[in-house]
Enzyme design. Sequence first.
Site, short mmCIF file in Angstrom:
data_model
loop_
_atom_site.label_atom_id
_atom_site.label_comp_id
_atom_site.label_asym_id
_atom_site.label_seq_id
_atom_site.Cartn_x
_atom_site.Cartn_y
_atom_site.Cartn_z
N ARG A 106 2.48 83.16 -9.01
CA ARG A 106 1.33 84.06 -8.92
C ARG A 106 0.08 83.32 -9.40
NH1 ARG A 106 1.21 87.28 -12.55
NH2 ARG A 106 3.18 86.89 -13.62
N TYR A 269 3.66 83.16 -1.72
CA TYR A 269 4.65 83.21 -2.79
C TYR A 269 4.72 84.54 -3.55
CZ TYR A 269 8.09 81.10 -5.79
OH TYR A 269 9.27 80.79 -6.40
N THR A 325 15.43 90.72 -16.21
CA THR A 325 16.59 90.71 -15.31
C THR A 325 17.87 90.51 -16.11
OG1 THR A 325 15.21 89.82 -13.55
CG2 THR A 325 17.60 89.58 -13.29
N SER A 439 11.44 78.99 -9.71
CA SER A 439 12.24 79.21 -8.50
C SER A 439 12.96 80.55 -8.62
CB SER A 439 13.25 78.08 -8.32
OG SER A 439 14.01 77.89 -9.48
N ARG A 471 8.19 86.52 -26.11
CA ARG A 471 8.67 85.27 -26.70
C ARG A 471 7.83 84.96 -27.93
NH1 ARG A 471 11.57 81.58 -23.19
NH2 ARG A 471 12.03 82.68 -21.26
#
Length: 661
Positions: A106, A269, A325, A439, A471
Amino acid sequence: MASISSDNQHRHFENITGEHVTDDDKLLKLREATYRSNLTKLPKSIQDYIEEKAKICQPDAIHICDGSIEENRAFLQSLQKNGVIQKLEKLNNCWLALTDPKDVARVESRTFISTKNLLDTIPQPQHGFKEIDASLNLRNLKCSALGNWMSPEDLEYEFGRRFPGCMKGRTMYVVPYSMGPVGGPISKIGIELTDSLYVVCNMRIMTRMGIDVFEKIDDHGNFVKCLHSVGVPLPTERKIVNNWPCNPEMTMIAHLPEKNEVMSFGSGYGGNSLLGKKCFALRLGSIIAKREGWLAEHMLILGITNPQGVKKYIAAAFPSQCGKTNLAMLTPSVPGWKIECVGDDIAWMKFNERGELRAINPENGFFGVCPGTSEHTNPIALKVVQYNTIFTNVAHTADGKVYWEGLDENMVSHGEHLISWKGKDWTKESTEPAAHPNSRFCSPAEQCPIIDPNWESPEGVPISAIIFGGRRPAGVPLIYEAFNWEHGVFVGASIRSEATAAAEHKGKAIMHDPFAMRPFFGYNFGDYCKHWLSLNKDGRKMPRIYNVNWFRKSNNGQGSFLWPGFGENIRVLEWIFKRVDGNESIGQQTPFGYVPTADSLDINGLDLTQDQMKELLSIDKQFLKEEVIEIRKYFDEYVNDSTPAEIYKQIDLFNERVDKF
Ligand code: GTP
Ligand code: SPV
Ligand code: MN
């Protein structure tokens, strides 16, 4: 309106058993109409939209997608023939796309919202806006730490030097899609016009794409208008790398909330081009949600069942590449617990008339990060990607398997012939990564072996807890619970996290990423906080709010991860589950919120010393003092006059707790 419908249940994805699929006559006739691009059979509002944009973009042909398996097969073949994707022979109907290395993530610096009033979109920064970078080719773009804004006049100018003639020599594909189950009470419809077949094939996985969507459209145009072009009309002088046309110098991703439109140019993308995802479901979605009194959030949704069979649903917001995820597909290391996945990236949530917060996953697939995904970290995702998956920018083996950092080091040590995402032979001596850090796999959600039985429930699943996180190598404990809703909103508003490869940021600076939505706010973040605060009304069952940090490192942020993470995160979810059930004795008050009392987190069987556990939950006064100062500074500088009084009250309360600590 002409009738274009399909009330029969047709298969959407290839059956890996190879069973033959037939369609009934009615559907075949509808498909014939769409193949012939029979515009006059579509709802008038769509005809008008297509004609308006086709006149400008001047494609050679228009193809109205029906979303069928047959059409998809033809599209994949065409992409293969043109060298955009290659077949991964060792997997089942899986494909690999390698992009131009200039188009891999992005681009936040080129993403903006255009409204009449700047303040509707972003707060006025205390020290003014940053200097505009001329190389962006975006006139008068106002860039802030909380999103970018452009006036409608400047957008018209920028549109005018991009879109006219941009689809010459190409086909314009019309992609009808629904975010959420087609026709559901929370669901919404979009139409994406794109000149990228790669985008069409990914949209078919990520959304409910198909002609049944046309039935839900009225003459007033109750759909979000999405226009996308790779920005390379043909013939072209540009050097096209990897058969991946793109136009990085002129890339822009524009949102027009007042017209319910998205216009994306120059990138093929992910979130730049799959416009149902971030552009619609989050940016425009958050605006619609505010207007209608609900929430559109960057959150996973999971179902958790305890050993006694009691089930709850939890939503969690972490910034991009921070573990959504993985948490959504968690395989519990503690026996007796069960996790089921409703969604891994986006949640649309609404209070129902009984005062329960109900959530749906508006997506239909997973656009997941590959590096780090393995049998150990996320075995469920590995099952999902075995078939009907489009991979982008991963490495592969000469015989047609995929590879990425962390997948299986045996593949490297056993001397498999590996080819990097840049198409070059790759060995462990290579200095660049085999797979691009951003990826991705793009796979149908229905293939997830632990997909929740209610994942397509149109009215959504009831949410009992909301988790925030990021994080944070230092200072932030593994888990804490907010004192109440208002404090929880403050916790979400103060999320900070290390930068990742999901966008163009370089390095690992700790960035503010409030609600994990910084790149995805559709409107002024101050108003966004006010909206969250306004939701706490009598008669509503407000979910409890938590903050987690899987990423704390030893040696005050300099060492290695203290917490094993992944399947072991169930131990933290177990604590949350018990707290939601009203077990107050397992929490103790700290300046952050309630953290687990000694021994209330089950760490049985973990390779973790008591000292490491202490460090994971430890709280440092000096760190806290600096955190309070940094958060106050952030609101002063970037949210400025738009900051709600309640947020300043929460900062003051936080400061008092720290002083007393
Ligand atoms: P987006 O799709 O960009 O929104 O990312 P995401 O939030 O879904 O993150 P994802 O689950 O794909 O994880 C991103 C990276 O973090 C991967 O490399 C994971 O292996 C890693 N990761 C996820 N969960 C954990 C965890 O519990 N501990 C550690 N150490 N790493 C994790
Ligand atoms: C994210 O960056 O949060 C993603 C990937 O989920 S993208 O679809 O590219 O936005
Ligand atoms: Mn995401």
